[in-house]
Design an enzyme around this catalytic site. Structure first.
Site, PDB file in Angstrom:
ATOM      1  CB  SER A  32       5.522   1.088  -8.346  1.00 33.06           C
ATOM      2  OG  SER A  32       4.900   0.953  -6.988  1.00 33.06           O
TER       3      SER A  32
ATOM      4  CD  GLU B  89       1.794  -2.918  -3.069  1.00 32.88           C
ATOM      5  OE1 GLU B  89       2.510  -2.395  -4.011  1.00 32.88           O
ATOM      6  OE2 GLU B  89       0.611  -3.177  -3.215  1.00 32.88           O
TER       7      GLU B  89
ATOM      8  CG  HIS C 183       6.675  -3.385  -6.893  1.00 37.52           C
ATOM      9  ND1 HIS C 183       5.330  -3.055  -6.598  1.00 37.52           N
ATOM     10  CD2 HIS C 183       7.345  -2.514  -6.384  1.00 37.52           C
ATOM     11  CE1 HIS C 183       5.523  -2.019  -5.697  1.00 37.52           C
ATOM     12  NE2 HIS C 183       6.612  -1.587  -5.513  1.00 37.52           N
ATOM     13  CG  ASN C 184       1.925  -4.776  -7.462  1.00 33.65           C
ATOM     14  OD1 ASN C 184       2.777  -3.850  -7.363  1.00 33.65           O
ATOM     15  ND2 ASN C 184       0.451  -4.574  -7.719  1.00 33.65           N
TER      16      ASN C 184
ATOM     17  CE  LYS D 290       3.315  -1.942  -9.800  1.00 34.30           C
ATOM     18  NZ  LYS D 290       2.259  -1.962  -9.578  1.00 34.30           N
TER      19      LYS D 290
HETATM   20  C1  6PG Z   1       1.976   0.330  -6.803  1.00 34.33           C
HETATM   21  C2  6PG Z   1       0.700  -0.358  -6.137  1.00 34.33           C
HETATM   22  C3  6PG Z   1      -0.344  -0.423  -7.171  1.00 34.33           C
HETATM   23  C4  6PG Z   1      -1.546  -1.309  -6.764  1.00 34.33           C
HETATM   24  C5  6PG Z   1      -2.137  -1.182  -5.215  1.00 34.33           C
HETATM   25  C6  6PG Z   1      -3.304  -1.908  -5.051  1.00 34.33           C
HETATM   26  O1  6PG Z   1       2.982  -0.149  -7.062  1.00 34.33           O
HETATM   27  O2  6PG Z   1       1.720   1.520  -6.878  1.00 34.33           O
HETATM   28  O3  6PG Z   1       1.298  -1.958  -6.206  1.00 34.33           O
HETATM   29  O4  6PG Z   1      -0.214  -0.643  -8.237  1.00 34.33           O
HETATM   30  O5  6PG Z   1      -2.673  -1.112  -7.422  1.00 34.33           O
HETATM   31  O6  6PG Z   1      -0.970  -1.353  -4.412  1.00 34.33           O
HETATM   32  O7  6PG Z   1      -3.237  -3.242  -5.183  1.00 34.33           O
HETATM   33  P1  6PG Z   1      -4.071  -4.341  -4.666  1.00 34.33           P
HETATM   34  O8  6PG Z   1      -5.356  -3.676  -4.732  1.00 34.33           O
HETATM   35  O9  6PG Z   1      -3.890  -5.656  -5.182  1.00 34.33           O
HETATM   36  O10 6PG Z   1      -4.073  -4.352  -3.128  1.00 34.33           O
END
Ligand code: 6PG
Length: 490
Positions: A135, A196, A192-193, A189
């Site tokens: 990330s 996010e 995490h997303n 991960k």
């Molecule tokens: C990271 C992000 C990355 C992710 C983008 C786009 O941790 O660097 O999570 O891995 O690909 O944020 O995610 P989406 O296209 O699903 O919004």
């Protein structure tokens, strides 16, 4: 070609290319391969033009055979291609070239289910397959990402020797840890997303309410975000949004760039995997689901335009600044706590049921720097999770409990105000509903249990005695009443 290289990287697009440069700058010798050699050549040319310590540590190869031949054994090869079929394609071509003991690491946003499958397939050839979350976006890859490897411990030790120096550095150490067995790295991960997605949506909702609910100009909203970013809401996402909301349109004459950006959201699917996994494991993650749903609803612009014409008017600002702004900040913090509570509860369940053995406090630690959700707040999460015996839910932690109590009034007022104005706060209000559900000792789902028993004899448990019960519900059900005008069907 120089002597045996420390690591191979397959896929030299933005993330793979920047990781290659990062590794080289930290003294690793890297052999890089890309499906089309033009990208490899561009990376080499760009590196050649720069004077830095890593210059000269990168070798570009044209064939996978050359990559394999260039590496020190056991080989360590990081695959940075698009999650999905491309990973399988690389593995199908790469695995037959490898030897027993070699390690292949998938650094993309792969589904943990795919990782489980690939562990078995690669393992049949004696190759260790590791799922590793990476990330931090393009800048993180270059200057120090948060790295989330899982898989066998021996593979982690081998990788950590190489990657630790390339990871982001937090006050508590490098942002890399062993995430657990099997597909744990990709599960971590994924969480995490999901968080996010929730963090981003919560901030976007606050912006909506500040702008369309309170009528604040962009510069004032930016100031509010900057102020929040100086306090307990400090985070990378808050900081960048403070800049985003005041950025001028770089193509137009006047106005804000944000006003020209279409609201149909991009998504690579990484956040969507969280509600899917949560349903599979039986854990509710409504704040994260609301954030995913918000993106799905945003991708229906024609429907929204039609319904906007039909059900307008648009919200009318109701200025009433200071207290309302503070209340929105409290709602943001409380909603954020709920999102993390849900994410970590799901991770705890996976650590147990899927036998990952993940150290949750360590996960919070490696998210403190390098990654997209990096924030001061993660210190509190880590402290709560590290306490022995740790809370099995973040809302049980005394410190978070105090914060929630302090924010509760503002949180409720914010949701009430938004509801009265017709402004949806999907993630903030889903969090409040979540909180108001998990804090109730008795829920109306006793009605659902009774309904299930009445129509399906599914049984229920009683509060006052042990065992399983089923009743012969002799209620005069309205459904059995004869319809007006007689029952023609007898
Ligand atoms: C990271 C992000 C990355 C992710 C983008 C786009 O941790 O660097 O999570 O891995 O690909 O944020 O995610 P989406 O296209 O699903 O919004």
């Amino acid at each position: 070609m120089a002597g045996p290289h420390d690591v191979g990287i397959i896929g030299l697009a933005v993330m793979g290319g920047n990781l290659t440069r990062n590794f080289a700058r930290h003294g690793l010798t890297v052999a890089g391969y890309n499906r089309t050699y033009t990208r490899t050549a561009a990376l080499l040319a760009a590196e050649h033009d720069r004077a830095h310590p890593g210059r000269g540590c990168i070798t570009g190869v044209r064939r996978l055979e050359d990559l394999v031949a260039a590496l020190r054994r056991p080989r360590r090869i990081l695959v940075m291609v698009k999650a999905g079929a491309a990973v399988d394609d690389v593995l199908a071509r790469l695995t037959p070239l490898l030897s027993s003991g070699d390690i292949v690491i998938d650094g993309g946003n792969s589904s943990f289910h795919d990782t489980d499958r690939r562990v078995v397939t690669a393992g049949a050839s004696g190759v260790t397959f590791v799922g590793m979350g990476v990330s931090g976006g393009a800048a993180g890859a270059l200057y120090g990402p948060s790295l989330m490897p899982g898989g066998p411990k021996h593979a982690y030790r081998s990788l950590a020797r190489l990657f630790t120096r390339t990871a982001a550095m937090a006050d508590s150490g490098p942002c890399i840890t062993y995430c657990g067995r099997g597909s744990a790295g990709h599960f971590v991960k994924m969480i995490h997303n999901g968080i996010e997605y929730a963090d981003m949506q919560i901030i976007a909702e606050a912006q909506d309410l500040l702008r369309n609910g309170l009528g604040l100009p962009a510069s004032a909203i930016s100031d509010v975000f900057a102020e929040w970013n100086a306090g307990e809401l400090a985070s990378y996402l808050m900081a960048i949004t403070a800049d985003i909301v005041r950025a001028p349109d770089d193509l137009g004459e006047n106005g804000l760039l944000l006003d020209q950006i279409d609201d149909v959201t991009g998504r690579t699917g990484s956040g969507r995997m969280v509600p899917q996994a949560a349903l599979e494991l039986g854990i509710a993650v409504p704040t994260i689901t609301a954030a995913v749903d918000a993106r799905l609803l945003a991708s229906l612009p024609e429907l929204r335009q039609r319904l906007a014409r039909r059900f307008a008017p648009a919200p009318r600002p109701m200025p009433q600044r200071r207290a309302a702004v503070r209340a929105i900040g409290e709602a943001v913090l409380a909603a954020k706590i709920c999102a993390y509570a849900q994410g970590f509860q799901l991770l705890a369940e996976a650590a147990d049921v899927l036998d990952y053995g993940t150290d949750l406090a360590e996960v919070a630690r490696i998210w403190k720097a390098g990654c997209i959700i990096r924030s001061e707040f993660l210190d509190e999460v880590r402290t709560a999770l590290a306490r022995a015996p740790g809370p099995d839910h973040l809302l049980q932690d005394a410190a978070f409990g105090r914060t929630i109590r302090r924010c509760l009034g503002g949180w409720r007022r914010t949701v009430q105000r938004a509801t009265a104005q017709g402004i949806a706060l999907p993630a903030i209000s889903a969090s409040l509903a979540y909180f108001d559900t998990v804090r109730r000792a008795h829920l109306p789902t006793n009605v659902v249990q009774a309904q299930r028993d009445l129509f399906g004899a599914h049984g229920y448990q009683r509060r006052d005695r042990h065992g399983r019960f089923s009743s012969s519900w002799s209620v005069a059900s309205t459904t059995r009443r004869r319809p007006k005008g007689g029952d023609r069907h007898g």
